[in-house]
Design a protein around this motif. Structure first.
Motif, PDB file in Angstrom:
ATOM      1  N   ALA A  92       1.265  17.026   9.296  1.00  0.00           N
ATOM      2  CA  ALA A  92       1.225  15.747   8.587  1.00  0.00           C
ATOM      3  C   ALA A  92      -0.007  14.945   9.014  1.00  0.00           C
ATOM      4  CB  ALA A  92       2.499  14.965   8.864  1.00  0.00           C
ATOM      5  N   GLY A  93      -0.628  14.288   8.035  1.00  0.00           N
ATOM      6  CA  GLY A  93      -1.892  13.606   8.270  1.00  0.00           C
ATOM      7  C   GLY A  93      -1.776  12.120   8.534  1.00  0.00           C
ATOM      8  N   SER A  94      -0.590  11.655   8.971  1.00  0.00           N
ATOM      9  CA  SER A  94      -0.427  10.235   9.320  1.00  0.00           C
ATOM     10  C   SER A  94       0.720  10.109  10.321  1.00  0.00           C
ATOM     11  CB  SER A  94      -0.111   9.396   8.073  1.00  0.00           C
ATOM     12  OG  SER A  94       1.215   9.674   7.622  1.00  0.00           O
ATOM     13  N   LEU A  95       0.713   9.026  11.085  1.00  0.00           N
ATOM     14  CA  LEU A  95       1.833   8.783  12.007  1.00  0.00           C
ATOM     15  C   LEU A  95       3.100   8.399  11.251  1.00  0.00           C
ATOM     16  CD1 LEU A  95       0.116   6.926  14.989  1.00  0.00           C
ATOM     17  CD2 LEU A  95       1.394   9.092  15.110  1.00  0.00           C
ATOM     18  N   LEU A  96       2.934   7.771  10.103  1.00  0.00           N
ATOM     19  CA  LEU A  96       4.101   7.422   9.282  1.00  0.00           C
ATOM     20  C   LEU A  96       4.968   8.654   9.060  1.00  0.00           C
ATOM     21  CD1 LEU A  96       5.453   5.175   7.519  1.00  0.00           C
ATOM     22  CD2 LEU A  96       4.113   6.050   5.604  1.00  0.00           C
ATOM     23  N   GLU A  97       4.296   9.778   8.759  1.00  0.00           N
ATOM     24  CA  GLU A  97       5.037  11.015   8.557  1.00  0.00           C
ATOM     25  C   GLU A  97       5.462  11.651   9.879  1.00  0.00           C
ATOM     26  OE1 GLU A  97       2.797  13.372   5.257  1.00  0.00           O
ATOM     27  OE2 GLU A  97       1.521  11.770   5.987  1.00  0.00           O
ATOM     28  N   LEU A  98       4.519  11.712  10.850  1.00  0.00           N
ATOM     29  CA  LEU A  98       4.825  12.405  12.110  1.00  0.00           C
ATOM     30  C   LEU A  98       5.975  11.735  12.857  1.00  0.00           C
ATOM     31  CD1 LEU A  98       1.201  13.133  13.399  1.00  0.00           C
ATOM     32  CD2 LEU A  98       2.860  14.818  12.572  1.00  0.00           C
ATOM     33  N   SER A  99       6.130  10.410  12.687  1.00  0.00           N
ATOM     34  CA  SER A  99       7.194   9.697  13.413  1.00  0.00           C
ATOM     35  C   SER A  99       8.394   9.398  12.515  1.00  0.00           C
ATOM     36  CB  SER A  99       6.638   8.380  13.985  1.00  0.00           C
ATOM     37  OG  SER A  99       6.454   7.442  12.943  1.00  0.00           O
ATOM     38  N   GLY A 100       8.416  10.025  11.327  1.00  0.00           N
ATOM     39  CA  GLY A 100       9.556   9.788  10.426  1.00  0.00           C
ATOM     40  C   GLY A 100       9.741   8.315  10.108  1.00  0.00           C
ATOM     41  N   GLY A 101       8.637   7.651   9.770  1.00  0.00           N
ATOM     42  CA  GLY A 101       8.722   6.235   9.424  1.00  0.00           C
ATOM     43  C   GLY A 101       8.940   5.342  10.637  1.00  0.00           C
ATOM     44  N   GLY A 102       8.561   5.849  11.826  1.00  0.00           N
ATOM     45  CA  GLY A 102       8.707   5.036  13.041  1.00  0.00           C
ATOM     46  C   GLY A 102      10.018   5.284  13.766  1.00  0.00           C
ATOM     47  N   LYS A 103      10.824   6.238  13.270  1.00  0.00           N
ATOM     48  CA  LYS A 103      12.155   6.484  13.874  1.00  0.00           C
ATOM     49  C   LYS A 103      12.116   7.514  15.001  1.00  0.00           C
ATOM     50  CE  LYS A 103      15.017   5.213   9.893  1.00  0.00           C
ATOM     51  NZ  LYS A 103      14.158   5.257   8.706  1.00  0.00           N
ATOM     52  N   SER A 104      11.117   8.401  14.988  1.00  0.00           N
ATOM     53  CA  SER A 104      11.063   9.486  15.982  1.00  0.00           C
ATOM     54  C   SER A 104       9.735   9.434  16.731  1.00  0.00           C
ATOM     55  CB  SER A 104      11.180  10.851  15.291  1.00  0.00           C
ATOM     56  OG  SER A 104      12.252  10.852  14.386  1.00  0.00           O
ATOM     57  N   PRO A 105       9.695   8.745  17.869  1.00  0.00           N
ATOM     58  CA  PRO A 105       8.432   8.609  18.608  1.00  0.00           C
ATOM     59  C   PRO A 105       7.902   9.968  19.067  1.00  0.00           C
ATOM     60  CG  PRO A 105      10.123   7.127  19.473  1.00  0.00           C
ATOM     61  CD  PRO A 105      10.807   8.053  18.525  1.00  0.00           C
ATOM     62  N   LEU A 106       6.576  10.083  19.098  1.00  0.00           N
ATOM     63  CA  LEU A 106       5.915  11.263  19.659  1.00  0.00           C
ATOM     64  C   LEU A 106       5.724  11.023  21.154  1.00  0.00           C
ATOM     65  CD1 LEU A 106       4.924  11.052  16.597  1.00  0.00           C
ATOM     66  CD2 LEU A 106       2.979  12.419  17.347  1.00  0.00           C
ATOM     67  N   THR A 107       5.925  12.080  21.937  1.00  0.00           N
ATOM     68  CA  THR A 107       5.651  11.981  23.375  1.00  0.00           C
ATOM     69  C   THR A 107       4.271  12.553  23.648  1.00  0.00           C
ATOM     70  OG1 THR A 107       7.990  12.188  23.849  1.00  0.00           O
ATOM     71  CG2 THR A 107       6.479  12.570  25.677  1.00  0.00           C
ATOM     72  N   LEU A 108       3.499  11.827  24.458  1.00  0.00           N
ATOM     73  CA  LEU A 108       2.122  12.215  24.745  1.00  0.00           C
ATOM     74  C   LEU A 108       1.995  12.675  26.188  1.00  0.00           C
ATOM     75  CD1 LEU A 108       0.404   9.191  22.985  1.00  0.00           C
ATOM     76  CD2 LEU A 108       0.544  11.534  22.132  1.00  0.00           C
ATOM     77  N   PRO A 109       0.936  13.454  26.484  1.00  0.00           N
ATOM     78  CA  PRO A 109       0.690  13.833  27.877  1.00  0.00           C
ATOM     79  C   PRO A 109       0.557  12.567  28.728  1.00  0.00           C
ATOM     80  CG  PRO A 109      -0.831  14.971  26.398  1.00  0.00           C
ATOM     81  CD  PRO A 109      -0.107  13.962  25.572  1.00  0.00           C
ATOM     82  N   GLY A 110       1.195  12.539  29.868  1.00  0.00           N
ATOM     83  CA  GLY A 110       1.191  11.330  30.693  1.00  0.00           C
ATOM     84  C   GLY A 110       2.455  10.525  30.482  1.00  0.00           C
ATOM     85  N   GLY A 111       3.274  10.900  29.465  1.00  0.00           N
ATOM     86  CA  GLY A 111       4.581  10.279  29.303  1.00  0.00           C
ATOM     87  C   GLY A 111       4.657   9.126  28.320  1.00  0.00           C
ATOM     88  N   GLU A 112       3.522   8.691  27.784  1.00  0.00           N
ATOM     89  CA  GLU A 112       3.583   7.623  26.783  1.00  0.00           C
ATOM     90  C   GLU A 112       4.227   8.142  25.502  1.00  0.00           C
ATOM     91  OE1 GLU A 112      -0.143   4.866  26.623  1.00  0.00           O
ATOM     92  OE2 GLU A 112      -0.800   6.913  27.073  1.00  0.00           O
ATOM     93  N   THR A 113       4.699   7.203  24.693  1.00  0.00           N
ATOM     94  CA  THR A 113       5.188   7.575  23.364  1.00  0.00           C
ATOM     95  C   THR A 113       4.464   6.740  22.318  1.00  0.00           C
ATOM     96  OG1 THR A 113       6.965   5.946  23.421  1.00  0.00           O
ATOM     97  CG2 THR A 113       7.483   8.167  24.221  1.00  0.00           C
ATOM     98  N   ARG A 114       4.462   7.244  21.087  1.00  0.00           N
ATOM     99  CA  ARG A 114       3.853   6.524  19.963  1.00  0.00           C
ATOM    100  C   ARG A 114       4.689   6.715  18.710  1.00  0.00           C
ATOM    101  NH1 ARG A 114       1.361   4.666  23.304  1.00  0.00           N
ATOM    102  NH2 ARG A 114      -0.864   4.232  23.530  1.00  0.00           N
ATOM    103  N   THR A 115       4.908   5.610  18.016  1.00  0.00           N
ATOM    104  CA  THR A 115       5.317   5.702  16.621  1.00  0.00           C
ATOM    105  C   THR A 115       4.119   5.324  15.747  1.00  0.00           C
ATOM    106  OG1 THR A 115       6.202   3.462  16.864  1.00  0.00           O
ATOM    107  CG2 THR A 115       7.783   5.284  16.928  1.00  0.00           C
ATOM    108  N   PHE A 116       3.431   4.233  16.140  1.00  0.00           N
ATOM    109  CA  PHE A 116       2.194   3.832  15.468  1.00  0.00           C
ATOM    110  C   PHE A 116       1.135   3.592  16.531  1.00  0.00           C
ATOM    111  CE2 PHE A 116       5.543   3.076  12.426  1.00  0.00           C
ATOM    112  CZ  PHE A 116       5.010   3.686  11.311  1.00  0.00           C
ATOM    113  N   LEU A 117      -0.094   3.263  16.104  1.00  0.00           N
ATOM    114  CA  LEU A 117      -1.217   3.178  17.035  1.00  0.00           C
ATOM    115  C   LEU A 117      -1.154   1.907  17.872  1.00  0.00           C
ATOM    116  CD1 LEU A 117      -3.989   4.410  14.577  1.00  0.00           C
ATOM    117  CD2 LEU A 117      -3.023   5.681  16.516  1.00  0.00           C
ATOM    118  N   GLN A 118      -1.513   2.052  19.142  1.00  0.00           N
ATOM    119  CA  GLN A 118      -1.605   0.914  20.051  1.00  0.00           C
ATOM    120  C   GLN A 118      -3.073   0.574  20.290  1.00  0.00           C
ATOM    121  OE1 GLN A 118       1.235  -0.656  21.440  1.00  0.00           O
ATOM    122  NE2 GLN A 118       2.270   0.625  19.919  1.00  0.00           N
ATOM    123  N   ASP A 119      -3.319  -0.638  20.762  1.00  0.00           N
ATOM    124  CA  ASP A 119      -4.689  -1.026  21.113  1.00  0.00           C
ATOM    125  C   ASP A 119      -5.231  -0.053  22.163  1.00  0.00           C
ATOM    126  OD1 ASP A 119      -4.283  -3.129  19.411  1.00  0.00           O
ATOM    127  OD2 ASP A 119      -3.967  -4.616  21.005  1.00  0.00           O
ATOM    128  N   GLY A 120      -6.492   0.319  22.005  1.00  0.00           N
ATOM    129  CA  GLY A 120      -7.119   1.256  22.946  1.00  0.00           C
ATOM    130  C   GLY A 120      -7.002   2.715  22.544  1.00  0.00           C
TER     131      GLY A 120
END
Ligand code: CA
Length: 461
Positions: A403-431
């Motif tokens: 999927a080419g957007s976070l809207l899709e990858l996170s199921g509309g913000g319902k399923s956060p992605l886990t990143l290396p280092g333990g952070e999660t994302r539904t949408f983009l954060q500053d930085g």
């Protein structure tokens, strides 16, 4: 279609620029993309800070202003590398707009001149070229160049050709009616905002906008909370069409100059509140990032393939005759791999590399070809002009990791992605730094790439 394979695509061709022979470079001698840049002055005739066009070759740039100067001062029969087209008496006319940093003027010269210059550049940069000694001083390290938008983009249209994206987003916005009935028949698009197109590397400020939670009675003005990216390709128009004329499908590709990567940054919360009834507005107009190197239609020729629409619920109901043709079916698509990477500020600080968010293929995403977009755009008589940008829309593949957007990858913000280092994302954060890539790779052809399209999110003002 008008581009065929020739000596410039020979996969065994090597360059006297060593870095262009590296296996995974995006810019081997078979690519030769155009970019606009400024760089420190290196010669008396060279006005510091003046934008000019260059050709990416390995990790270097062939500075076409310096090439033009060398040609005018050292012109000799040795420059006649390709006697049928580019001669010492025609090359200066071809190079003049490029030396001035005016890609639009070069676009206006048409596809035949572009192909002629490609043949000449290929011979000039190939191993054993008699011009190596005279062209060597015209190289600059890409690291020393400040890239700009590749041309003056007068108008920007964003299409919506990714049918998996359209279906997934439709489900989120309209669960009962995900894909509207017009989608399979008409290339959906809207007129975008050219003034806020920025080149890769430009920081992207989180926009303010009207937000209204579904449960709130009234909207508020505030920083976007659901900032997203969109993985797109952009086609730049080479030669235009006159107002009131239309471009038939069989001629549509003659009007295309080449491809860039395009990140159509999107404020999903603003979009959800404002989009009806006229579609995207402020959710899309605060910034769209473009990659600096334009890969020409000729360079893409080895990756042409048959156009087969993605398999989709309800099937393919057909195509109106003005958008259908044998060439388009047989070779109207390009097989490019598309990839998105994210690196957060914390990942950067911890020395963690970017994390891949998706990888997919253009051929598995798009319901329409580039040629069909040109033909549809002009069918009512709209005039396209050199340098106009046509975005493909978000190119999501059928799989969840395509999927080419976070809207899709996170199921509309319902399923956060886990990143290396333990952070999660539904949408983009500053930085957060978001990077798009695309490349063509297949047996019998030299791999070429579009470079990168990158941007880092800045806090709201
Ligand atoms: Ca878009």
């Amino acid at each position: 279609m008008t581009t065929s394979l020739d000596a410039t695509h020979d996969p065994t061709l090597r360059s006297w620029v060593d870095s262009a022979n590296a296996e995974n470079t995006d810019f081997p001698v078979q690519n030769l993309p155009f970019g606009r840049f400024t760089a420190p002055s290196v010669a008396a005739h060279d006005t510091a800070g003046t934008p000019r066009m260059g050709i990416a070759i390995g990790d270097q740039v062939l500075d076409l202003q310096m090439v033009q100067h060398a040609l005018l001062t050292n012109g000799s029969p040795a420059w006649a590398l390709t006697p049928d087209t580019a001669r010492p008496d025609t090359l200066p006319d071809w190079l003049a707009p490029l030396a001035d940093g005016d890609l639009n003027a070069f676009m206006r010269l048409g596809a035949a001149v572009r192909r002629g210059l490609r043949a000449w550049l290929s011979a000039a940069l190939a191993e054993g070229s008699p011009l190596q000694a005279v062209l060597q001083p015209c190289l600059r390290a890409q690291a020393d160049c400040t890239m700009q938008l590749p041309c003056q983009i007068g108008d920007y249209t964003d299409f919506y050709t990714g049918i998996h994206h359209a279906t997934s987003v439709g489900k989120l916005f309209r669960p009962d009616n995900p894909l509207l009935p017009n989608y399979k028949w008409v290339p959906i698009g809207y007129h975008g905002r050219a003034s806020s197109l920025v080149v890769s590397g430009t920081p992207v400020r989180r926009p303010l906008g009207q937000l209204k939670a579904p449960t709130a009675e009234t909207p508020t003005l505030g920083p976007c909370q659901r900032l997203d990216y969109e993985l797109e390709l952009g086609a730049l128009i080479g030669t235009g069409n006159a107002l009131g004329t239309r471009v038939p499908l069989a001629q549509a590709e003659d009007h295309l100059f080449g491809l860039v990567l395009l990140n159509d940054w999107s404020a999903r919360d603003v979009q959800a509140w404002e989009y009806q009834p006229l579609g995207p507005f402020l959710a899309k107009n605060f910034a769209s990032t473009v990659s600096p190197w334009v890969v020409t239609m000729e360079a893409l020729a080895p990756f042409r393939t048959a156009f087969n629409r993605p398999a989709i619920e309800g099937g393919d109901a057909g195509t109106l005759p003005y958008l259908d043709g044998d060439d388009n079916r047989l070779s109207g698509a390009f097989d490019l791999t598309l990839e998105v990477e994210l690196q957060t500020a914390a990942m950067r600080a911890a020395g963690l590399p970017p994390q891949r968010l998706s990888r997919g293929r253009w051929t598995e995403a798009a319901w329409w070809t580039l040629a069909q977009l040109v033909t549809h755009h002009t069918v009512g008589g709209c005039n396209l002009q050199p340098g106009d940008l046509l975005g493909t829309g978000t190119l999501s593949g059928p799989g969840p990791d395509q999927a080419g957007s976070l809207l899709e990858l996170s199921g509309g913000g319902k399923s956060p992605l886990t990143l290396p280092g333990g952070e999660t994302r539904t949408f983009l954060q500053d930085g957060d730094t978001l990077t798009l890539r695309a490349w063509g790779e297949k047996p019998g052809a030299r791999r070429i790439g579009l470079g990168t399209c990158s941007g880092t999110v800045q806090p709201a003002a």
